[in-house]
Scaffold this active site. Sequence first.
Site, mmCIF file in Angstrom:
data_model
loop_
_atom_site.group_PDB
_atom_site.id
_atom_site.type_symbol
_atom_site.label_atom_id
_atom_site.label_comp_id
_atom_site.label_asym_id
_atom_site.label_seq_id
_atom_site.Cartn_x
_atom_site.Cartn_y
_atom_site.Cartn_z
ATOM 1 N N LYS A 1 34.614 52.789 60.621
ATOM 2 C CA LYS A 1 33.465 53.591 61.016
ATOM 3 C C LYS A 1 33.799 54.392 62.269
ATOM 4 O O LYS A 1 33.388 55.544 62.418
ATOM 5 C CB LYS A 1 32.266 52.670 61.262
ATOM 6 C CG LYS A 1 30.966 53.427 61.367
ATOM 7 C CD LYS A 1 29.761 52.511 61.248
ATOM 8 C CE LYS A 1 28.487 53.318 61.362
ATOM 9 N NZ LYS A 1 27.288 52.477 61.228
ATOM 10 N N PHE B 1 29.723 42.068 60.446
ATOM 11 C CA PHE B 1 28.805 42.278 59.327
ATOM 12 C C PHE B 1 29.432 43.214 58.294
ATOM 13 O O PHE B 1 29.914 44.284 58.635
ATOM 14 C CB PHE B 1 27.479 42.863 59.843
ATOM 15 C CG PHE B 1 26.508 43.152 58.729
ATOM 16 C CD1 PHE B 1 25.996 42.128 57.951
ATOM 17 C CD2 PHE B 1 26.123 44.448 58.442
ATOM 18 C CE1 PHE B 1 25.120 42.389 56.901
ATOM 19 C CE2 PHE B 1 25.250 44.726 57.401
ATOM 20 C CZ PHE B 1 24.742 43.685 56.632
ATOM 21 N N GLN B 2 29.443 42.777 57.068
ATOM 22 C CA GLN B 2 30.009 43.525 55.941
ATOM 23 C C GLN B 2 31.482 43.871 56.107
ATOM 24 O O GLN B 2 31.952 44.878 55.589
ATOM 25 C CB GLN B 2 29.169 44.772 55.643
ATOM 26 C CG GLN B 2 27.788 44.393 55.129
ATOM 27 C CD GLN B 2 27.007 45.544 54.531
ATOM 28 O OE1 GLN B 2 27.179 46.682 54.930
ATOM 29 N NE2 GLN B 2 26.132 45.229 53.580
ATOM 30 N N GLU C 1 28.510 49.947 42.504
ATOM 31 C CA GLU C 1 29.812 50.547 42.800
ATOM 32 C C GLU C 1 30.795 50.437 41.641
ATOM 33 O O GLU C 1 31.667 51.271 41.468
ATOM 34 C CB GLU C 1 30.409 49.946 44.074
ATOM 35 C CG GLU C 1 29.689 50.371 45.353
ATOM 36 C CD GLU C 1 28.485 49.495 45.697
ATOM 37 O OE1 GLU C 1 28.109 48.643 44.858
ATOM 38 O OE2 GLU C 1 27.926 49.661 46.794
ATOM 39 N N MET D 1 33.814 39.644 19.634
ATOM 40 C CA MET D 1 35.263 39.455 19.601
ATOM 41 C C MET D 1 35.618 38.000 19.931
ATOM 42 O O MET D 1 36.520 37.421 19.317
ATOM 43 C CB MET D 1 35.934 40.415 20.584
ATOM 44 C CG MET D 1 37.437 40.443 20.476
ATOM 45 S SD MET D 1 37.988 40.836 18.812
ATOM 46 C CE MET D 1 38.470 42.543 19.002
HETATM 47 C C1 LIG Z 1 34.287 41.510 32.150
HETATM 48 C C2 LIG Z 1 34.744 40.815 30.917
HETATM 49 N N1 LIG Z 1 34.349 39.551 30.674
HETATM 50 C C3 LIG Z 1 34.766 38.921 29.543
HETATM 51 C C4 LIG Z 1 35.589 39.534 28.656
HETATM 52 C C5 LIG Z 1 36.054 38.810 27.399
HETATM 53 N N2 LIG Z 1 35.535 39.487 26.201
HETATM 54 C C6 LIG Z 1 36.276 40.370 25.505
HETATM 55 S S1 LIG Z 1 35.456 41.020 24.203
HETATM 56 C C7 LIG Z 1 34.088 40.120 24.562
HETATM 57 C C8 LIG Z 1 32.874 40.211 23.690
HETATM 58 C C9 LIG Z 1 32.223 41.537 23.742
HETATM 59 O O1 LIG Z 1 30.973 41.402 23.108
HETATM 60 P P1 LIG Z 1 30.109 42.644 22.710
HETATM 61 O O2 LIG Z 1 29.953 43.564 23.864
HETATM 62 O O3 LIG Z 1 28.838 42.170 22.117
HETATM 63 O O4 LIG Z 1 31.009 43.400 21.653
HETATM 64 P P2 LIG Z 1 31.462 42.976 20.167
HETATM 65 O O5 LIG Z 1 32.781 42.271 20.297
HETATM 66 O O6 LIG Z 1 30.403 42.100 19.608
HETATM 67 O O7 LIG Z 1 31.599 44.271 19.474
HETATM 68 C C10 LIG Z 1 34.294 39.309 25.671
HETATM 69 C C11 LIG Z 1 33.309 38.373 26.212
HETATM 70 C C12 LIG Z 1 36.003 40.842 28.972
HETATM 71 N N3 LIG Z 1 36.837 41.517 28.196
HETATM 72 N N4 LIG Z 1 35.554 41.471 30.091
#
Ligand SMILES: Cc1ncc(C[n+]2csc(CCOP(=O)(O)OP(=O)(O)O)c2C)c(N)n1
Lengths: 177, 588
Positions: free
Chosen positions: B188, B138-139, B76, B503
């Site tokens: 529902k 349920f749900q 979803e 990042m």
């Molecule tokens: C759902 C979610 N969890 C954690 C984060 C924190 N976060 C921001 S950027 C990032 C790293 C992303 O890694 P990647 O997809 O390998 O991209 P890169 O930065 O290496 O280009 C994280 C963990 C987020 N933004 N969203």
Amino acid sequence: MTTYTICIFTENTIGLLNRITIIFTRRRINIESLTVSETERKGVSRFTIVIKHESREEVEKLVRQIRKIVEVMAVFGYLNDEIVYNEIALFKISTPLGSKSLDVETINKEYKAWVVYWGLDYVVIEKTGNDTEIFEFFGYLKKYEILEFVRSGRVAVGKTEKGLVEYLPESEWAYYL
Amino acid sequence: MEAIASIKPETAHAVDAAPALAPAPTYINGSHALMKALLAEGVDTIFGYPGGAIMPVYDALYDYQDQINHILVRHEQGAGHAAQGYARVTGRAGICLVTSGPGATNLVTAIADALIDSTPLVCIVGQVGKKLLGTDAFQEADVMGVTMPITKWNYQITDADEVPEILSKAFYIAQSGRPGPVLIDMTKSAQLELMTKPYVYQRCQSLVSYRPRRIPKQEQVETAASLINSAKRPYIFAGHGVQIAKAEAELIEFAEKTGIPVATTLLGQSTISTNHPLYVGWLGMHGNYGPNVMTDQADVIIAIGMRFDDRVTGDASKYIKQAKVIHIEIDPSEIDKIIRADAPVVGDAKEVLKALLPLVKPNDHTVWRNEFRKYDAIENETITVPELTSLDGKIRMAEVIDMLSKKTKGEAILVTDVGQHQMMASRYYQFRKPNSLVTSGGMGTMGFALPAAFGAQVGAPDRQVVAIIGDGCFQMTLQELGTIVQNKQPVKAIILNNNFLGMVRQWQQLFHERRYSFVELQNPDFITIARGFGMDGQTCDQRDNLSDALDTLLAHEGPFLLEVIVEKEENVFPMVPAGASVSQIRLK
Ligand SMILES: Cc1ncc(C[n+]2csc(CCOP(=O)(O)OP(=O)(O)O)c2C)c(N)n1
């Protein structure tokens, strides 16, 4: 800390209280009191919420966020000197045989409070007034045994020529900016 | 008491009593009413996933397959992001249809994302029957409670008769003013039961308690115009609101007449072509050097459809203290929220710009504008050129985006995920067409890109859609490869694989003494995964092959996944450290 009274006019729908209080919670603003009732217009509810805050700017931001809720028609924020306001307090005083007798005359004349219920060995006294007046009366009643004490939230009307609902109809009420 | 009538919603539809001697009419059930309402709103695409509490609606949908294209996603959250991608490129509400409980809670991330990025969504969620409400059936989940703070509006339909009015309200609220997600929680029982009156649908035009101001007040426009006319160093910040209002042409006309430089926010990117002489770059944490530094030198800032996010302002208490601020916004609660506006103008960006145009004097701020170019030269020399031309080591993200930009002539719709690759895509793609960047800005939701790219492709079948995804992000929603393949959408996806949550690693390197706490990924073979889903793909890890790899990707007829192995420990600069002021922007 300044006390602000926020009057919110809304459509009367389920869940709105939640939507409104979430905005206070998110901004970590404590609600001192809250009353809700339907206004003279059917389907239009009025919330009166009292908060204390140091910054007027923050309160203005809060008001804007509340205004954003779809069912909210208008929000007005007031300082104490801009409104006439009151609360209702009920005191349940123990009056068993042989206890200190109540001075009803002082209660009536000096404190403008009324005994509204006579129980077998207690009475209920109602005092309407602002919070200072209510606590003064509390001080006076301390010498009796207070079994229960409860205050309502604040209700308030603005010291303006017109009623606030006058600001609701069609055109300009929503944005003052 | 007469006045009461005047504050009744104008949406309430008139229902005529049935003629006395007519045969007893047969009324439709709530699910069919829902289908009709969707058609009345011009809906032709739904992103959804069925389940017990929404089955009557799915049953009705079976009869409407010719008119409504339902797309079965794999999760979803994917439905939500796909609907966002669809909404962002079409400007119309994206529709999600999911079941109660887990179906609805899986949608929550996308709803929150849509709210903060002002994306119109209409989410229709099944709920247990009316009699079971509140019994932990349920749900059953309190989806109204869960989504209250993350929707623009939500409503629980417990009665089939409510369907037409509530749906028309939902569409109106989602798509007007500052757009946003709305959620309809439909029991529902309401889906199954027959309406007790004839179905009549009237599109909602206004609501008593919700009246977004489109047309600005003339005094506000005049105040803004006189500030603009007397400004020495005026500066335009163009946000997402410009594109939502489809005011790109007006913005350019306004900037050209007044000679004022234009910077964009992240979501404002592609509003104006990056080679337009008045465009000076993008603002914010990883934005360009000049636009950030020059913020402190402007005397009048014209902020259009943007909300001074902390990723733009840095330390807001030190931000644009010297400048007068004109804030053009459709959402009045944004005004003075972060930055005090000297001249607020509440209205739709297009309408405000149209009103401003005749009032502003032609001007030429060449000297002021050229100031920006000095900083561009510095950024170019210290960051851009080295990133694009150093031929040692692994491929860099910048090279991939730069080459992609050239090969697509800047005309693709870029859908990015969240992380370093997102910032690099934004830095190096040379946008030439409006409405070409779909990214999760306010929420920064990893896993956004793949489903959003799919939704964008569905919404813009004639445009080339390219998703730029991190290896971490990809693994959050990669199952939507299945949706893309099943629906034969030619989405092009590029994974920039650095085997890191890049990042986060960058922050750890810069601010946590290189303590790389749980950011290294052991990645699967992405291409095998894609093939497993029936999608073609290839990996590129040599600079010499990059051009061919991109050609293959772009020329491929159907969807395609290109994995590019990039430099492991690359950093994104410029960078305004969190909480610093924008003038403290770092070049390395
Ligand atoms: C759902 C979610 N969890 C954690 C984060 C924190 N976060 C921001 S950027 C990032 C790293 C992303 O890694 P990647 O997809 O390998 O991209 P890169 O930065 O290496 O280009 C994280 C963990 C987020 N933004 N969203």
